[in-house]
Design an enzyme around this catalytic site. Structure first.
Site, PDB file in Angstrom:
ATOM      1  CE1 TYR A 111      -3.623   2.448   0.918  1.00  0.00           C
ATOM      2  CE2 TYR A 111      -1.866   3.369   1.976  1.00  0.00           C
ATOM      3  CZ  TYR A 111      -3.099   3.729   1.543  1.00  0.00           C
ATOM      4  OH  TYR A 111      -3.930   4.879   1.751  1.00  0.00           O
ATOM      5  CD  GLU A 199      -6.465   4.970  -0.312  1.00  0.00           C
ATOM      6  OE1 GLU A 199      -7.517   4.719  -1.232  1.00  0.00           O
ATOM      7  OE2 GLU A 199      -6.234   4.847   0.919  1.00  0.00           O
TER       8      GLU A 199
END
Ligand code: GDP
Ligand code: MN
Length: 389
Positions: A111, A199
């Site tokens: 991530y 993101e």
């Protein structure tokens, strides 16, 4: 403002972040052409639904194709489907665009995100070895697995910060250059493009040892819109609430909610306290609506229309503080607007401020079924009672 994954990837690529080759497609024919061009058959391609919500993979909106026939079949299935994910709500979102891109061999999913930390007023990198899944869940259950780095705006990203993240993520040497490009590219893009959120979930380590941004989510900071005319082309109105688009045209801040009491208020703070007090008295607000400090009759009329276009609305509470605009001017606007749109639901109005007595007597003498309230508490109780909640 949100943009699509394919748009985010094009932007990231411009800043040197490694992304898979691919192109957007608006029809099965276009998707077929892109898949051919990428060389499907010799390699795999991925067919991905383009909607603003995440969680597409689990909802069936991301499919791998090894042959042209498979790519066509997936494109036919995904294009036009109503994709339901944990972010779309139960009604789902109609898929009108696809991203067809090169597949890759995933070794590990990470991530990588960037957000403005309001406590330190600094852009903050968040990275984790637990990519691919819900980062909120990782944050709740294993917060130690989220690495953070705060960027000093005066110096930008420090080499020591890149190195620290690189080692803490346990990335192999082969990925060092790519990782540097990801961090610096994202930071530069974030600042220069006036983003509010980045993101990349997942950022993948490939079996070949490099990094690729496999997903891309970018939100822009609407307050910077005045210096980004190019955002107009990135906007996809199909992904936005139609009433919110209409409200923006009249410079009204409108956010649709799930309740049944419409609120028309001037000032964001007053709007929020109005919603609080409605809830306090057992009601549920249908919306947040700030008509602004100098609400004109036109804006008030439009505000009523937007509120009433929501079929759940059973009553409206108007709460206006006559500061910049005097109460009698506002009363005139409310009366004119109510007459023009033929109000069909109970309307409670609370006015306070300059010329309040004149404003109230105008409402009382208007001949319209307007309930005048003395204060905010009284107003909330009256509207909750009027709709029989
Ligand atoms: P999201 O579900 O909306 O977040 O969509 P993503 O773009 O993150 O895709 C979901 C998942 O699909 C990823 O976490 C990957 O596991 C998988 N995926 C996406 N692209 C590829 C690919 O090129 N190859 C493989 N094997 N899996 C992929
Ligand atoms: Mn994702």
């Amino acid at each position: 403002m949100k943009i699509h994954e394919y748009q985010a990837k094009a932007l990231l690529k411009k800043y040197g972040v490694p992304v898979p080759n691919g192109q957007v497609a608006f029809s099965v024919e276009e998707a077929t052409a892109v898949a051919k061009q990428l060389g499907v058959g010799d390699k795999k391609v991925v067919v991905k639904a383009q909607i603003h919500a995440g969680g597409r993979g689990k909802g069936g909106g991301v499919k791998l194709a090894g042959t042209l026939d498979e790519a066509i079949a997936h494109s036919k299935a995904i294009l036009g489907m109503t994709l339901i994910t944990h972010q779309t709500g139960p009604q789902g979102q109609l898929v009108k665009r696809l991203l067809i891109e090169d597949g890759c061999n995933i070794q590990h999913e990470y991530y990588f995100g960037m957000v403005l930390d309001r406590e330190t007023s600094r852009v903050t990198i968040m990275a984790s070895t637990e990519g691919g899944m819900d980062i909120e869940e990782v944050a709740a259950k294993t917060p130690e697995k989220i690495l953070k780095a705060q960027i000093d705006p005066a110096t930008g990203v420090g080499d020591y910060q890149i190195n620290q993240l690189f080692f803490d993520l346990g990335l192999p040497k082969s990925a060092a250059k790519d990782f540097r490009n990801v961090v610096l590219g994202c930071y530069n893009a974030y600042v220069q493009e006036d983003a509010s959120l980045f993101e990349i979930n997942p950022l993948v380590l490939t079996k070949e040892g490099g990094l690729l941004a496999l997903d891309g989510k970018i939100n822009f900071d609407d307050n910077a819109g005045f210096r980004h005319p190019e955002w107009a082309e990135l906007r996809d109105l199909d992904e936005e609430e139609p009433t919110e688009i209409q409200a923006a045209k009249f410079e009204l801040s409108y956010v649709k909610l799930d309740g049944n009491i419409g609120c028309l208020v001037n000032g964001a703070g007053l709007a929020m306290s109005t919603m609080d007090i409605i809830k306090h008295h057992g009601g549920e607000p249908a919306n947040f609506l700030d008509v602004g400090g100098s609400a004109s009759q036109e804006a008030v009329t439009e505000g009523f229309k937007i509120i009433l276009s929501d079929p759940h609305v059973k009553g409206i509470l108007v709460n206006i503080f006559g500061g910049i605009m005097k109460c009698d001017v506002i009363a005139a606007a409310v009366i004119a607007a109510a007459k023009q749109i033929q109000m069909t639901v109970p309307l409670v109005v609370r006015l306070e401020g300059t010329n309040v007595d004149l404003g109230k007597s105008m409402l009382n003498d208007s001949g319209l079924a307007i309930v005048s309230a003395d204060d905010l508490n009284d107003a909330a109780q009256k509207i909750v009672k009027a709709i029989g909640a």
